[in-house]
Design a protein around this motif. Structure first.
Motif, PDB file in Angstrom:
ATOM      1  N   THR A  60      -3.852  -5.319  -9.696  1.00 63.00           N
ATOM      2  CA  THR A  60      -2.769  -5.664  -8.840  1.00 63.00           C
ATOM      3  C   THR A  60      -1.431  -5.331  -8.949  1.00 63.00           C
ATOM      4  N   LEU A  61      -0.883  -4.303  -8.208  1.00 58.08           N
ATOM      5  CA  LEU A  61       0.341  -3.537  -8.598  1.00 58.08           C
ATOM      6  C   LEU A  61       1.544  -3.801  -7.571  1.00 58.08           C
ATOM      7  N   CYS A  62       2.650  -4.097  -8.093  1.00 54.96           N
ATOM      8  CA  CYS A  62       3.654  -4.422  -7.125  1.00 54.96           C
ATOM      9  C   CYS A  62       4.255  -2.906  -6.733  1.00 54.96           C
ATOM     10  N   VAL A  74       2.814  -4.738  -2.070  1.00 49.50           N
ATOM     11  CA  VAL A  74       1.898  -5.097  -3.249  1.00 49.50           C
ATOM     12  C   VAL A  74       0.664  -4.244  -2.753  1.00 49.50           C
ATOM     13  N   VAL A  75      -0.183  -3.805  -3.678  1.00 49.95           N
ATOM     14  CA  VAL A  75      -1.628  -3.068  -3.709  1.00 49.95           C
ATOM     15  C   VAL A  75      -2.289  -3.526  -4.638  1.00 49.95           C
ATOM     16  N   ALA A  76      -3.887  -3.894  -4.031  1.00 49.88           N
ATOM     17  CA  ALA A  76      -4.706  -4.338  -5.029  1.00 49.88           C
ATOM     18  C   ALA A  76      -5.895  -3.617  -4.960  1.00 49.88           C
ATOM     19  N   MET A  77      -6.669  -3.411  -6.151  1.00 49.37           N
ATOM     20  CA  MET A  77      -7.884  -2.852  -6.074  1.00 49.37           C
ATOM     21  C   MET A  77      -8.660  -3.847  -6.554  1.00 49.37           C
ATOM     22  N   ARG A  78      -9.899  -4.054  -5.946  1.00 49.02           N
ATOM     23  CA  ARG A  78     -10.801  -5.396  -6.592  1.00 49.02           C
ATOM     24  C   ARG A  78     -12.173  -5.215  -6.386  1.00 49.02           C
ATOM     25  N   GLU A  79     -12.960  -5.976  -7.017  1.00 49.39           N
ATOM     26  CA  GLU A  79     -14.514  -5.749  -6.976  1.00 49.39           C
ATOM     27  C   GLU A  79     -14.979  -4.320  -7.288  1.00 49.39           C
ATOM     28  N   ALA A  80     -14.354  -3.820  -8.260  1.00 47.46           N
ATOM     29  CA  ALA A  80     -15.024  -2.480  -8.849  1.00 47.46           C
ATOM     30  C   ALA A  80     -16.194  -2.796  -9.116  1.00 47.46           C
ATOM     31  N   ASP A  81     -17.043  -2.037  -8.634  1.00 46.53           N
ATOM     32  CA  ASP A  81     -18.457  -1.941  -9.294  1.00 46.53           C
ATOM     33  C   ASP A  81     -18.888  -0.842 -10.140  1.00 46.53           C
ATOM     34  N   PRO A  82     -19.098  -0.937 -11.475  1.00 46.56           N
ATOM     35  CA  PRO A  82     -19.244  -0.019 -12.341  1.00 46.56           C
ATOM     36  C   PRO A  82     -20.519   0.805 -12.027  1.00 46.56           C
ATOM     37  N   ILE A  83     -21.739   0.273 -11.450  1.00 52.42           N
ATOM     38  CA  ILE A  83     -22.905   0.994 -11.279  1.00 52.42           C
ATOM     39  C   ILE A  83     -22.592   2.186 -10.110  1.00 52.42           C
ATOM     40  N   ASN A  84     -22.329   1.496  -8.952  1.00 53.20           N
ATOM     41  CA  ASN A  84     -22.291   2.342  -7.823  1.00 53.20           C
ATOM     42  C   ASN A  84     -20.756   3.123  -7.642  1.00 53.20           C
ATOM     43  N   ARG A  85     -19.926   2.609  -8.500  1.00 53.75           N
ATOM     44  CA  ARG A  85     -18.485   2.948  -8.884  1.00 53.75           C
ATOM     45  C   ARG A  85     -17.622   3.065  -7.445  1.00 53.75           C
ATOM     46  N   ILE A  91      -3.443  -3.556   0.886  1.00 58.97           N
ATOM     47  CA  ILE A  91      -2.034  -3.379   0.681  1.00 58.97           C
ATOM     48  C   ILE A  91      -1.264  -4.007   1.826  1.00 58.97           C
ATOM     49  N   TYR A  92      -0.155  -4.279   1.592  1.00 59.23           N
ATOM     50  CA  TYR A  92       1.033  -4.555   2.410  1.00 59.23           C
ATOM     51  C   TYR A  92       2.470  -4.229   1.766  1.00 59.23           C
ATOM     52  N   ILE A  93       3.143  -3.924   2.535  1.00 58.70           N
ATOM     53  CA  ILE A  93       4.716  -3.830   2.524  1.00 58.70           C
ATOM     54  C   ILE A  93       5.242  -5.139   2.955  1.00 58.70           C
ATOM     55  N   GLY A  94       5.880  -5.920   2.387  1.00 61.95           N
ATOM     56  CA  GLY A  94       6.399  -7.217   2.807  1.00 61.95           C
ATOM     57  C   GLY A  94       7.907  -7.087   3.303  1.00 61.95           C
ATOM     58  N   GLU A  95       8.431  -5.759   2.775  1.00 60.79           N
ATOM     59  CA  GLU A  95       9.906  -5.828   3.507  1.00 60.79           C
ATOM     60  C   GLU A  95       9.776  -4.923   4.611  1.00 60.79           C
ATOM     61  N   ARG A  96      10.032  -5.552   5.811  1.00 60.69           N
ATOM     62  CA  ARG A  96       9.515  -4.889   6.952  1.00 60.69           C
ATOM     63  C   ARG A  96      10.390  -3.694   7.390  1.00 60.69           C
ATOM     64  N   GLU A  97      11.571  -3.417   6.895  1.00 61.57           N
ATOM     65  CA  GLU A  97      12.458  -2.423   7.019  1.00 61.57           C
ATOM     66  C   GLU A  97      11.928  -1.123   6.499  1.00 61.57           C
TER      67      GLU A  97
END
Ligand SMILES: CC(C)(COP(=O)(O)OP(=O)(O)OC[C@H]1O[C@@H](n2cnc3c(N)ncnc32)[C@H](O)[C@@H]1OP(=O)(O)O)[C@@H](O)C(=O)NCCC(=O)NCCS
Length: 174
Positions: A60-62, A74-85, A91-97
């Motif tokens: 998870t990265l801000c 914030v952007v998040a990469m999750r459920e990484a599968d090491p076999i099938n890679r 992702i979302y930008i919370g500051e609308r401007e």
């Protein structure tokens, strides 16, 4: 820390909870995001304080602007599968401007590059509500393609929406 052309991506810190609380209570930001229950600021602070460090399974990265170092999303990469890679990304930008300024696209491109080059993933996928045209356009710009449709997968305010499954392969990222 990861640096893009417009953004810097850094791990979340406990003091970020206030910004997330504001974003979670902004109906426009949450329009196409899964959010069923409102979280208290105290609950979010606790979550952030106890958050696990980033790992292969979940990163998870801000998102901060490169120049002013302003926290915008914030952007998040999750459920990484090491076999099938494979992994999933959100992702979302919370500051609308900052919407439409290329910040989200730059952050997603940078995190996908990290996934492919550093974590050695082969494909990265996401789902997006079909009506969220700005997001779809952003994902297409960096090489995501529609691989499938999840019919009536998103329910909001009494209505069902289809979600698109979008994927990018390692050699397709642009
Ligand atoms: C989706 C999101 C991450 C995209 O990041 P961004 O920095 O705003 O995206 P960009 O500015 O790079 O690109 C947006 C593109 O969509 C286009 N666009 C904007 N509004 C649009 C609309 N209503 N319909 C179609 N395209 C639209 C822009 O013109 C731009 O394309 P272009 O560069 O070819 O002109 C960001 O807008 C966001 O967080 N939105 C709110 C939350 C959200 O929807 N998250 C994604 C959930 S899956």
């Amino acid at each position: 820390m990861l640096t893009g052309e417009l953004v810097r991506l850094r791990p979340a810190e406990p003091e970020d909870a206030e910004a997330f609380y504001r974003w979670h209570n902004d109906e426009e930001v949450m329009r196409w995001l899964q959010s069923y229950f409102h979280q208290s600021l105290a609950g979010l602070r606790k979550l952030f304080a106890e958050r696990q460090e980033n790992s292969f399974e979940k990163v998870t990265l801000c998102i901060e602007t490169l120049e002013e170092r302003k926290l915008i999303g914030v952007v998040a990469m999750r459920e990484a599968d090491p076999i099938n890679r494979r992994a999933k990304v959100d992702i979302y930008i919370g500051e609308r401007e900052y919407w439409g300024g290329g910040y989200g696209t730059d952050a997603l491109r940078r995190v996908c590059r990290y996934g492919f080059e550093t974590l050695q993933l082969h494909s990265i996928e996401l789902t997006v509500v079909e009506e969220n045209e700005r997001a779809i356009r952003s994902y297409e710009k960096i090489g995501f393609q529609v691989d499938g449709r999840l019919r009536q997968a998103f329910f909001r305010d009494g209505k069902w929406y289809d979600e698109l499954l979008m994927c990018v392969l390692a050699d397709e990222l642009s």
